[in-house]
Design a protein around this motif. Structure first.
Motif, PDB file in Angstrom:
ATOM      1  N   HIS A 155       0.672  -1.171  -0.093  1.00  0.00           N
ATOM      2  CA  HIS A 155       0.056  -0.086   0.136  1.00  0.00           C
ATOM      3  C   HIS A 155       0.743   1.216   0.036  1.00  0.00           C
ATOM      4  CE1 HIS A 155       1.291  -0.464   4.235  1.00  0.00           C
ATOM      5  NE2 HIS A 155       0.977   0.913   4.407  1.00  0.00           N
ATOM      6  N   ASP A 157       0.562   5.160   1.736  1.00  0.00           N
ATOM      7  CA  ASP A 157      -0.101   5.795   3.008  1.00  0.00           C
ATOM      8  C   ASP A 157      -1.024   6.755   2.253  1.00  0.00           C
ATOM      9  OD1 ASP A 157       1.176   3.941   4.423  1.00  0.00           O
ATOM     10  OD2 ASP A 157       2.427   5.405   5.527  1.00  0.00           O
ATOM     11  N   HIS A 212       4.762   0.256  -0.222  1.00  0.00           N
ATOM     12  CA  HIS A 212       5.593  -0.575   0.989  1.00  0.00           C
ATOM     13  C   HIS A 212       4.665  -1.660   1.765  1.00  0.00           C
ATOM     14  CE1 HIS A 212       3.588   3.197   2.902  1.00  0.00           C
ATOM     15  NE2 HIS A 212       3.484   2.335   4.065  1.00  0.00           N
TER      16      HIS A 212
HETATM   17 FE   LIG Z   1       2.218   2.401   5.598  1.00  0.00          FE
END
Ligand SMILES: [Fe+2]
Ligand SMILES: O=C(O)CCC(=O)C(=O)O
Length: 280
Positions: A155, A157, A212
């Motif tokens: 994903h 952020d 990440h």
């Molecule tokens: Fe994250």
């Protein structure tokens, strides 16, 4: 510029899951949702402690004595990596004191980023004046079949800036750079900072929100992620001066709507951010 600890939970939140401590202790089959068949296929390179850019905050904290080389290193870390380590940091606080201190570090980083980007400091400060801070404590249980399961799906952020603290010495964070997964081994006294989707939008793609994920180990692991985003009514659009002849690269959207979209989809790479791109 202060940090509010309002959690915009009404807009969405991470999926509730069954108690993983219990799951890890039982000898039952690993539930389907935690299997990650791609794990054995994806090659992962391991990078040394110093390979992920290390930024010495001490060289940047005094506005009159900013070390220009260090500022340049911060800027290139945001452009080329989207991830960096900040030293020195010593974690001995309660969560309340920790988040307060982190809010201050982040406020300071916004100023430095404005300078690096050539963005008017006041424009940057206005965006983050009533910023929201929220905390997620990630517990990854020890697992005998660690290479078969998933910790946290790939994903990016959905916020502006994340500060991540690895509370113990188990390495599990992997970041995607040039289509390759790299295992991050932070310095023991470092905080990991990463650019989120909102910052990528506001910098018109100059700073990168990087995909990440976290893997599971045979030892347990704990990480504390502190997320920072502008107040929910702020419109996410590039800072003046960051739009070149290519124009704006992303749709203008409020922080509130973006948060809603982010949580409406499954955690899946950079999906939410991709859907904001004006040209694919
Ligand atoms: Fe994250
Ligand atoms: O535990 C980690 O290292 C990664 C956590 C993370 O990416 C997150 O909470 O968004």
């Amino acid at each position: 510029m202060g940090s509010k600890s309002t959690n915009p939970l009404e807009l969405g939140r991470s999926l509730p899951v069954p108690n993983v401590q219990e799951l890890a202790q039982s000898d039952d089959q690993i539930p389907e949702r935690y299997y990650r068949p791609e794990a054995d296929v994806d090659p992962v390179a391991s990078i040394d402690e110093d390979e992920l850019p290390v930024i010495d905050l001490m060289k940047l904290l005094n506005p009159e004595l900013i070390d220009k080389d260090e500022l340049f290193r911060l800027g290139s870390a945001c452009r080329e990596w989207g991830f960096f380590q900040c030293v020195p940091f010593h974690y001995r606080d309660t969560l309340d004191t920790y988040t307060l201190k982190i809010g201050k570090v982040v406020d300071c980083l916004y100023g430095l980023m404005a300078e690096d980007l050539g963005v008017d400091l006041q424009d940057m400060l206005n965006i983050f004046r009533d910023q929201i801070q929220s905390v997620r404590i990630n517990y990854y249980p020890p697992c005998k079949q660690a290479n078969k399961v998933l910790g946290l799906s790939p994903h990016s952020d959905g916020i502006a800036l994340t500060v991540l603290l690895q509370a113990n010495d188990v390495h599990a964070l992997q970041i995607k750079k040039n289509d390759k997964w790299l295992l991050v081994k932070p310095k023991p006294s470092a905080l990991i900072i990463n650019i989120g989707d909102m910052m990528e939008i506001m910098t018109n793609g100059k700073y990168k929100s990087i995909e990440h994920r976290a893997i599971i180990n045979i030892e347990e692991r704990l990480s504390i992620a502190t997320f920072h985003l502008p107040s929910i009514d702020v419109l996410l659009r590039p800072f003046p001066g960051l739009v070149n002849s290519n124009g704006e690269l992303y749709k203008t959207i409020s922080a509130k709507e973006y948060t809603r979209e982010y949580f409406a989809g499954k955690l899946n790479g950079k999906n939410a951010l991709e859907s904001m791109k004006l040209r694919k």
